[in-house]
Design a protein around this motif. Structure first.
Motif, short mmCIF file in Angstrom:
data_model
loop_
_atom_site.label_atom_id
_atom_site.label_comp_id
_atom_site.label_asym_id
_atom_site.label_seq_id
_atom_site.Cartn_x
_atom_site.Cartn_y
_atom_site.Cartn_z
N THR A 42 62.73 -65.31 26.54
CA THR A 42 61.90 -65.79 26.83
C THR A 42 60.64 -64.64 26.18
O THR A 42 59.18 -65.25 25.64
CB THR A 42 61.48 -65.73 28.55
OG1 THR A 42 62.64 -65.94 28.91
CG2 THR A 42 59.99 -65.86 28.68
N THR A 43 60.18 -63.97 26.30
CA THR A 43 59.37 -62.90 25.64
C THR A 43 58.58 -63.35 23.53
O THR A 43 57.81 -63.86 23.04
CB THR A 43 58.95 -61.62 25.34
OG1 THR A 43 58.85 -60.92 27.21
CG2 THR A 43 58.25 -60.59 25.14
N GLU A 44 60.14 -63.28 24.05
CA GLU A 44 60.14 -63.56 22.14
C GLU A 44 59.57 -64.98 22.00
O GLU A 44 59.16 -65.66 20.68
CB GLU A 44 61.76 -62.84 21.23
CG GLU A 44 61.96 -61.62 21.28
CD GLU A 44 62.52 -60.99 21.22
OE1 GLU A 44 62.91 -59.59 20.16
OE2 GLU A 44 63.76 -61.53 20.88
N VAL A 45 60.27 -65.70 22.57
CA VAL A 45 59.76 -66.98 21.99
C VAL A 45 58.52 -67.47 22.28
O VAL A 45 57.58 -67.94 21.47
CB VAL A 45 60.58 -68.62 22.93
CG1 VAL A 45 60.08 -69.67 23.33
CG2 VAL A 45 62.63 -68.76 22.55
N GLY A 46 57.98 -66.63 23.61
CA GLY A 46 56.13 -66.20 23.32
C GLY A 46 55.81 -66.28 22.45
O GLY A 46 54.34 -66.47 22.54
N ALA A 59 57.40 -69.26 12.28
CA ALA A 59 57.93 -68.30 12.97
C ALA A 59 59.10 -68.93 13.92
O ALA A 59 59.92 -67.98 14.35
CB ALA A 59 56.52 -68.33 14.09
N MET A 60 59.09 -69.90 14.64
CA MET A 60 60.05 -70.53 15.36
C MET A 60 61.80 -69.87 14.25
O MET A 60 62.57 -69.57 15.13
CB MET A 60 60.37 -71.41 16.29
CG MET A 60 61.04 -72.35 17.15
SD MET A 60 61.05 -70.78 18.75
CE MET A 60 59.05 -71.44 19.79
N LYS A 61 61.31 -71.27 13.04
CA LYS A 61 62.45 -70.85 12.74
C LYS A 61 62.75 -69.37 11.70
O LYS A 61 63.95 -69.32 12.47
CB LYS A 61 62.42 -71.61 11.09
CG LYS A 61 62.63 -72.82 11.81
CD LYS A 61 62.01 -73.33 9.85
CE LYS A 61 61.26 -75.31 10.57
NZ LYS A 61 61.43 -75.92 9.15
N GLU A 62 62.06 -68.70 11.97
CA GLU A 62 61.69 -66.63 11.76
C GLU A 62 63.33 -66.77 13.46
O GLU A 62 63.84 -65.50 12.52
CB GLU A 62 61.27 -66.23 11.75
CG GLU A 62 60.92 -66.22 10.08
CD GLU A 62 59.61 -66.01 9.73
OE1 GLU A 62 58.41 -64.08 10.19
OE2 GLU A 62 58.94 -65.96 8.56
#
Length: 187
Positions: A42-46, A59-62
């Motif tokens: 959750t933190t890293e997706v945020g 960023a989301m792809k990475e």
């Protein structure tokens, strides 16, 4: 027992970034490791969403690439020598990680660029509050305090629609929802 699980989670959340995940998970019981990996997901997706909003489109792809690497590492570990308990813990984390990876892939495919998108909010998201030293489980607009009940080291089946339905109903019946609970039928 609940105090012990909570204390272990407090330590595990803060220690997560101190060593590679595949080493970190051996330092904690299965329930704690599983919950903390969900908190950090959750933190890293945020963080990825925040980076997207700052203009970093990939960023989301990475982050998705990081997820795939983490998952591949766990699968490789499963091939090696592990105790029965460690094997079960890693298989369970893999199950949750596959779902997490698929959620991120879906958000990438749908070009989701905002943490307020339903595709993200409809996921079961664990978060840690440093101020309150508690874990919370969120889905849509429902939030529940994690109860720290001992769950053991058992397989988990990730079913977002099931979790969403259960959380929504519990939230509506708790009296804190903006929506009234559905009428009871069959009585």
């Amino acid at each position: 027992m609940r105090a012990t699980v909570r204390d272990e989670m407090t330590e595990a959340v803060s220690a997560y970034e101190e060593k590679p995940r595949e080493q970190w998970l051996f330092d904690y019981p299965a329930q704690v490791a599983l919950s903390c990996t969900q908190i950090w997901w959750t933190t890293e997706v945020g963080i990825a969403f925040a980076r997207v909003e700052e203009g970093y489109e990939n960023a989301m792809k990475e982050y998705h690439k990081k997820q795939v690497t983490q998952l591949n590492t766990l699968v490789t570990m499963l091939i090696g020598q592990l105790s029965k308990g460690d094997r079960q813990k890693i298989m369970t984390i893999c199950t949750i990680d596959v779902h997490a990876r698929d959620v991120v892939a879906k958000m990438i495919a749908q070009k989701v660029d905002n943490a307020q998108a339903f595709v993200w909010l409809s996921q079961l998201r664990h978060r840690w509050s440093d101020e309150e030293r508690h874990c919370f489980a969120n889905i849509c607009d429902a939030q529940f305090l994690y109860s720290y009940e001992y769950l053991g080291n058992t397989p988990r089946l990730s079913s977002p629609s099931c979790w969403g339905d259960l959380f929504s109903r519990a939230y509506m019946y708790s009296g804190t929802s903006r929506h009234p609970p559905p009428p009871l039928t069959g009585q």
